[in-house]
Structures are given as structure tokens and as C-alpha cells.
Design a protein around this motif. Structure first.
Motif, PDB file in Angstrom:
ATOM      1  N   HIS A 143       0.828  -1.210   0.000  1.00 34.20           N
ATOM      2  CA  HIS A 143       0.000   0.000   0.000  1.00 34.20           C
ATOM      3  C   HIS A 143       0.858   1.253   0.000  1.00 34.20           C
ATOM      4  CE1 HIS A 143      -3.525  -2.483   1.825  1.00 34.20           C
ATOM      5  NE2 HIS A 143      -3.371  -2.694   0.550  1.00 34.20           N
TER       6      HIS A 143
ATOM      7  N   ASP B 272       1.478   2.253  -3.347  1.00 35.27           N
ATOM      8  CA  ASP B 272       0.267   2.480  -4.162  1.00 35.27           C
ATOM      9  C   ASP B 272      -0.197   1.251  -4.931  1.00 35.27           C
ATOM     10  OD1 ASP B 272       0.033   5.125  -3.329  1.00 35.27           O
ATOM     11  OD2 ASP B 272       1.476   5.788  -4.844  1.00 35.27           O
ATOM     12  N   ILE B 273       0.012   0.086  -4.365  1.00 32.90           N
ATOM     13  CA  ILE B 273      -0.540  -1.139  -4.948  1.00 32.90           C
ATOM     14  C   ILE B 273      -1.786  -1.493  -4.139  1.00 32.90           C
ATOM     15  CG2 ILE B 273      -0.140  -3.607  -5.354  1.00 32.90           C
ATOM     16  CD1 ILE B 273       2.931  -2.769  -5.470  1.00 32.90           C
ATOM     17  N   ALA B 274      -2.920  -1.644  -4.817  1.00 35.70           N
ATOM     18  CA  ALA B 274      -4.199  -1.861  -4.128  1.00 35.70           C
ATOM     19  C   ALA B 274      -4.349  -3.341  -3.774  1.00 35.70           C
ATOM     20  CB  ALA B 274      -5.353  -1.377  -4.989  1.00 35.70           C
ATOM     21  N   ALA B 275      -3.544  -3.755  -2.804  1.00 38.66           N
ATOM     22  CA  ALA B 275      -3.505  -5.164  -2.401  1.00 38.66           C
ATOM     23  C   ALA B 275      -4.667  -5.508  -1.486  1.00 38.66           C
ATOM     24  CB  ALA B 275      -2.187  -5.446  -1.699  1.00 38.66           C
ATOM     25  N   VAL B 276      -5.239  -6.694  -1.696  1.00 35.12           N
ATOM     26  CA  VAL B 276      -6.300  -7.210  -0.825  1.00 35.12           C
ATOM     27  C   VAL B 276      -5.932  -8.632  -0.426  1.00 35.12           C
ATOM     28  CG1 VAL B 276      -8.717  -7.915  -0.682  1.00 35.12           C
ATOM     29  CG2 VAL B 276      -8.117  -5.797  -1.835  1.00 35.12           C
ATOM     30  N   SER B 277      -5.982  -8.882   0.859  1.00 33.22           N
ATOM     31  CA  SER B 277      -5.553 -10.158   1.400  1.00 33.22           C
ATOM     32  C   SER B 277      -6.654 -11.226   1.308  1.00 33.22           C
ATOM     33  CB  SER B 277      -5.169  -9.922   2.858  1.00 33.22           C
ATOM     34  OG  SER B 277      -4.921 -11.136   3.481  1.00 33.22           O
ATOM     35  N   ILE B 278      -6.302 -12.420   0.808  1.00 32.90           N
ATOM     36  CA  ILE B 278      -7.239 -13.553   0.757  1.00 32.90           C
ATOM     37  C   ILE B 278      -6.623 -14.684   1.599  1.00 32.90           C
ATOM     38  CG2 ILE B 278      -8.580 -15.100  -0.738  1.00 32.90           C
ATOM     39  CD1 ILE B 278      -9.047 -12.243  -1.556  1.00 32.90           C
TER      40      ILE B 278
ATOM     41  N   ILE C 176     -13.240 -15.410  -5.774  1.00 31.41           N
ATOM     42  CA  ILE C 176     -12.913 -14.208  -4.997  1.00 31.41           C
ATOM     43  C   ILE C 176     -11.618 -13.569  -5.522  1.00 31.41           C
ATOM     44  CG2 ILE C 176     -11.708 -15.457  -3.122  1.00 31.41           C
ATOM     45  CD1 ILE C 176     -14.057 -12.553  -2.460  1.00 31.41           C
TER      46      ILE C 176
ATOM     47  N   GLU D 273     -12.572 -11.890  -8.886  1.00 29.29           N
ATOM     48  CA  GLU D 273     -13.352 -10.659  -8.793  1.00 29.29           C
ATOM     49  C   GLU D 273     -12.507  -9.473  -8.339  1.00 29.29           C
ATOM     50  OE1 GLU D 273     -17.351 -10.794  -7.363  1.00 29.29           O
ATOM     51  OE2 GLU D 273     -17.288 -12.980  -7.363  1.00 29.29           O
ATOM     52  N   TYR D 274     -11.621  -9.717  -7.378  1.00 29.24           N
ATOM     53  CA  TYR D 274     -10.741  -8.605  -6.967  1.00 29.24           C
ATOM     54  C   TYR D 274      -9.829  -8.195  -8.124  1.00 29.24           C
ATOM     55  CZ  TYR D 274     -12.222  -8.330  -2.107  1.00 29.24           C
ATOM     56  OH  TYR D 274     -12.959  -8.127  -0.971  1.00 29.24           O
TER      57      TYR D 274
ATOM     58  N   LYS E  74     -11.460  -5.997 -10.703  1.00 31.01           N
ATOM     59  CA  LYS E  74     -11.746  -4.627 -10.263  1.00 31.01           C
ATOM     60  C   LYS E  74     -10.466  -3.797 -10.124  1.00 31.01           C
ATOM     61  CE  LYS E  74     -16.199  -4.937  -8.039  1.00 31.01           C
ATOM     62  NZ  LYS E  74     -16.723  -6.143  -8.691  1.00 31.01           N
TER      63      LYS E  74
ATOM     64  N   PHE F 189      -7.710  -4.758  -8.278  1.00 31.48           N
ATOM     65  CA  PHE F 189      -6.955  -5.035  -7.046  1.00 31.48           C
ATOM     66  C   PHE F 189      -5.856  -6.061  -7.315  1.00 31.48           C
ATOM     67  CE2 PHE F 189     -11.135  -3.702  -5.412  1.00 31.48           C
ATOM     68  CZ  PHE F 189     -10.747  -2.748  -4.476  1.00 31.48           C
TER      69      PHE F 189
ATOM     70  N   GLN G 159      -7.698   2.199  -4.050  1.00 25.41           N
ATOM     71  CA  GLN G 159      -6.640   2.266  -3.041  1.00 25.41           C
ATOM     72  C   GLN G 159      -7.240   2.498  -1.656  1.00 25.41           C
ATOM     73  OE1 GLN G 159      -3.336   1.625  -4.034  1.00 25.41           O
ATOM     74  NE2 GLN G 159      -3.137   1.320  -1.836  1.00 25.41           N
TER      75      GLN G 159
ATOM     76  N   SER H 273      -8.416  -0.776  -0.271  1.00 26.93           N
ATOM     77  CA  SER H 273      -7.269  -1.567   0.194  1.00 26.93           C
ATOM     78  C   SER H 273      -6.744  -1.064   1.527  1.00 26.93           C
ATOM     79  CB  SER H 273      -6.129  -1.491  -0.822  1.00 26.93           C
ATOM     80  OG  SER H 273      -6.439  -2.229  -1.957  1.00 26.93           O
ATOM     81  N   ASP H 274      -6.584   0.244   1.619  1.00 28.25           N
ATOM     82  CA  ASP H 274      -6.040   0.829   2.859  1.00 28.25           C
ATOM     83  C   ASP H 274      -6.971   0.553   4.033  1.00 28.25           C
ATOM     84  OD1 ASP H 274      -3.902   1.812   1.443  1.00 28.25           O
ATOM     85  OD2 ASP H 274      -4.678   3.852   1.276  1.00 28.25           O
TER      86      ASP H 274
ATOM     87  N   HIS I 242      -9.193  -1.867   4.347  1.00 25.61           N
ATOM     88  CA  HIS I 242      -9.083  -3.305   4.640  1.00 25.61           C
ATOM     89  C   HIS I 242      -7.848  -3.590   5.491  1.00 25.61           C
ATOM     90  CE1 HIS I 242      -7.286  -7.194   3.818  1.00 25.61           C
ATOM     91  NE2 HIS I 242      -6.625  -6.754   2.783  1.00 25.61           N
TER      92      HIS I 242
ATOM     93  N   HIS J 118     -14.362  -9.507   3.829  1.00 21.41           N
ATOM     94  CA  HIS J 118     -13.989  -9.141   2.446  1.00 21.41           C
ATOM     95  C   HIS J 118     -13.538 -10.368   1.637  1.00 21.41           C
ATOM     96  CE1 HIS J 118      -9.862  -9.295   4.021  1.00 21.41           C
ATOM     97  NE2 HIS J 118      -9.555  -9.601   2.794  1.00 21.41           N
ATOM     98  N   ALA J 119     -13.177 -11.461   2.336  1.00 19.85           N
ATOM     99  CA  ALA J 119     -12.694 -12.659   1.640  1.00 19.85           C
ATOM    100  C   ALA J 119     -13.757 -13.752   1.560  1.00 19.85           C
ATOM    101  CB  ALA J 119     -11.439 -13.202   2.328  1.00 19.85           C
TER     102      ALA J 119
END
Lengths: 260, 260
Positions: free
Chosen positions: A90, A93-99, A119, A122-123, A126, A128, B69, B72-73, B75, B102-103
Motif C-alpha cells: 500500500h 500504491d498497490i491496491a492489495a487485498v488479502s485472501i 474471490i 473478482e478482486y 476490479k 486489485f 486504493q 485496500s487501505d 481493509h 472481504h474474503a
């Protein structure tokens, strides 16, 4: 899409509990950002997971109730490592989402069983960057076990058929023998599974390929059979990850997918 | 089974970003451990979520790429709060396992859509305490939105039909009017949805019930309609949570489930 694994040994000091290599992670984050590719990221558990998991024999499945707390503690520590990785991504500036595997998949005697890949999809769709990691998980036969980063790499490569699969290691790639003990060791730039098979046999005879690499070769063999190219590269050296991502010549080992 | 929500205002200072009330959380953990009940825990996002979520208008769904972003932040910050909660629970020998919304779930225009409850069930059946929390989530219609802790309480109450649903707040429970401004405010020990409806009408007229409680009453109305008893209690006061869990008389407000 690129599937990248940041090995536990590159983002943590594997020998010392809970040591995060923030500087290396930050540089890798900036190289990923600069390359501007669609990515799914997998990271190892390193010293946040392996030590506790081993202490409680979590990969051998349920044996007694003391492991329940061990499972929880291991999960919490790996989540803390994941938060450190997320923060670095983050910050760049990487829109990371944890799975987290323990919440979204189940194994059955160490093999993938119930897995919902939508899942991740889908992220990704979008914009992510999904991030997953070696984790403790429920296991139909064993009660619980461990889903390693390498297993995740295989599962995700099979489902997503990525352009390339990248393993970011603390070694340059694959040598014909262990370069630390053998002066005649030759670096392998491009190879096939068949060649690796032969190499492995001789490696076992002479115990001269680094131990980490031997385990890695099994994973890469499985991925190669899916027809996906795999690249092994050194995350300690500036721009090896970036150059590999954008297709620039750099030092790394390419293992051809077998369907080519 | 008891379904407990630790409100964002009891475990964080809602007005100040990223402030975790560790002492209160630790005491609540010890009360949960002492009561020794089967529990699913939900916690609010408090100052780790609301401030960022509001800044990026995340609950209004996708409008532009800057929100990606922001999602992500938000989350990541909520995951950090969750790690603090997990650490406290683990420090008190509660085998907590985090199930991040979210997952594992999706909403559709703010309403529950694809939700897999089996993961909660399986962790429960193995002796774990599942922990979930207010989080950013994917939304079929809106792209993304927010799944609040209160919505999770309703969803989980519907699926699990718990013995009781507990809301741990920074207020004693429900008064006939706002006790901070009205000397004639009377504490309500037991009530029904019908009574709350009447109370709410008069509250809106006179704006004399605390604001937080007004929103809460909507959630409790929905849970009550499932036939589940709900208890509101003050987490700032020693043993209110423990006494409620073990059925000892203490100060709290019980709202009867409507099917009784």
C-alpha cells in the motif's frame, strides 16, 4: 497475468522468529509497482509460521487439543506478517487485498479440496492485487494441516493459467550443482522438466544442490506440467524482479512449461 | 452458542484514528474465557475503519479509481485492528480464528448475497472461536460497499439461532430517554420490540436517546424478529459481560425475541 511468490526466506529471516525484511520487501513492492502488470501475489510464512507450526506439529493434523491454540497462534502470526506485506504494498500504491487460505479454502489430506477461486478473480477484475500466503487451514481428513505458499502457487497456476509464474528467492536460480560448495557449478538460464529430473537425481546422489532448491523443483515440475513457464530469480538483487516482469534480460532461471 | 459484538466504541477510541483500547479488550477477553461458552465474536471497525471508509465514500460503492486504493487501505487497517483483538484473545488462551468478510462474503446493494457460513460452523465444531468484523466487501450492484458489524450480527443470528445475542457497548443499555440530558430517564431492564418502537418515535421527537443507540435499535429489531433474545450491556464495567454470559443478574437491557 503474473503469479508471483515472495519466498519466506526473502521477506523474513527464516532462522529468527518474527523478523521481517522490510527494506527488501519495500524494494520488491516498488519493482512490482514500476512493472505495472496484473498480478496475484503469494508470500511464504517464513519465520512467522514455520517455527510455531513445527512446534505444534500442525501439518500432521489433529492429535490433541493443545494444537487448537497452536493453530490459532500460528494463524495470528502469519496474519501479522501479511499485514506487514500489505502495508509495504500500500505504501507503494498497490491496491492489495488479502485472501487468507484458512478462511477461503480447505484441504483433504494435504491436497486441495474445497477452493473458491472466484474471490481472486473478482478482486483482479476490479483492479486489485490479490495477496495470499502460506497458512494453517482446515483439512477434511486430518482436521487441519498447512497450505504452503508453493501449493497455492500450483493451485492458482492451474486455475488462472498465468503468462508466467515467478519465484522470488534468496538464490539466483538453479545451478547444475551447489555453487557454494562446487566451483564447477554452472548457472542454468533455461531448462526443461526432463533436465531438472536428471539434475535432481544427481543432486540426491551428491547432495550438492541447495536444500531449498530441491523442494522447489517438485513444485516447479507440477507447474510446468500445466504448460506454464516458471522463472526463479534472486529478490536480493536490485531489479531482477522488475526486469523479469517486463521481459528484460537479467539473471534468472526459466523452466519451460511442458505443453510448449 | 452466544453471538457477541464488541462495539467499535468499546475497543477503540472512535474519534481518534487507530487507537486501540487494549486494557478494556484484555478484560473482556478474560471475562469471555472465564465464562467458558461457545462463542462467535464480531467486532466493529471503530477508528480503524470508519474514518478511512468515510474519506473514500466506500459505502456508496464504486465511483472512481481513487477508491480502489482507499478500499485496500481500509481493509489493511481493519485487519490490523483484528490482529490486536486476536492477540488479546490468544493471550487469554482463547483459540480465536479470524474470518474476514472481504474474503468470504459478498453483498448486493448492501444486503447479504453470497455468504458461506460453513467456515464459521466448522471452526466452531473444532473448538475454535470464530472472529469476524466490520469490513469492506465486494458488492454485486455497487462494486463494493461496507459490511458492518451490526449486519454481521443479524446474518449470523439468522443462520446460527444463538441462545442470546450480546452487544457490548460503552453505555449501560437502553434508557427511556438520554440519561446524560434527562434526569427523569429510566433504565430499561427488559423490553420488547413494540416498546422500543414507541420509544424510538418519542426519541426522534425529542432527540433525547443517544445517537448510537438509535441505530442499534434497528439492528436489534431485525434480530428480535428472528426470535432471538438480545442483550445490551456496558463493556466498560467489570464483569457485566461475564455475568450476562453465565446468566447472573447484572445491569443490562434484555430485548425479548419476538417468537417467544
Amino acid at each position: 497475468m503474473f503469479l508471483i511468490k515472495l519466498g519466506g526466506s526473502i521477506i523474513t529471516d527464516k532462522g529468527v522468529k518474527y523478523t521481517f525484511k522490510k527494506e527488501i520487501m519495500d524494494r520488491l513492492s516498488s519493482e512490482i509497482k514500476k512493472a505495472d502488470k496484473e498480478i496475484i501475489l503469494v508470500h511464504g510464512a517464513g519465520s512467522f509460521g514455520h517455527i510455531l507450526a513445527k512446534k505444534h506439529s500442525l501439518n500432521q493434523g489433529y492429535k490433541d487439543d493443545t494444537q487448537i491454540q497452536g493453530f490459532s497462534d500460528t494463524h495470528a502470526m502469519v496474519q501479522q506478517l501479511n499485514s506487514l506485506v500489505l502495508t509495504s504494498l500500500h505504501d507503494h500504491d498497490i491496491a492489495a487485498v488479502s485472501i487468507p487460505p484458512h478462511a477461503v479454502l480447505k484441504l483433504d489430506d494435504h491436497r486441495p479440496s474445497a477452493v473458491d477461486y472466484t474471490i481472486f478473480k473478482e478482486y483482479l477484475s476490479k483492479g486489485f492485487t490479490p495477496v495470499t500466503f502460506g497458512d494453517v487451514v482446515l483439512d477434511k481428513t486430518l482436521g487441519f494441516s498447512i497450505c504452503s505458499g508453493d501449493l497455492l502457487m500450483h493451485m492458482l497456476a492451474e486455475y488462472f493459467n498465468p503468462e508466467k509464474v515467478l519465484f522470488v528467492l534468496d538464490e539466483d536460480g538453479i545451478y547444475t550443482s551447489n555453487p557454494k560448495t562446487d566451483k564447477n557449478a554452472e548457472f542454468i538460464e533455461k531448462t526443461t522438466i526432463l533436465e531438472l529430473e536428471n539434475l535432481k537425481t544427481s543432486a540426491n546422489d551428491h547432495a550438492d544442490v541447495t536444500k531449498g532448491m530441491q523442494g522447489k523443483i517438485e513444485t516447479i515440475k507440477n507447474i510446468s506440467r500445466l504448460g506454464v513457464d516458471a522463472v526463479l530469480l534472486n529478490g536480493n538483487v536490485n531489479n531482477r524482479l522488475y526486469d523479469t516482469l517486463v521481459g528484460k534480460k537479467t539473471k534468472n532461471t526459466l523452466v519451460y512449461g511442458e505443453k510448449r
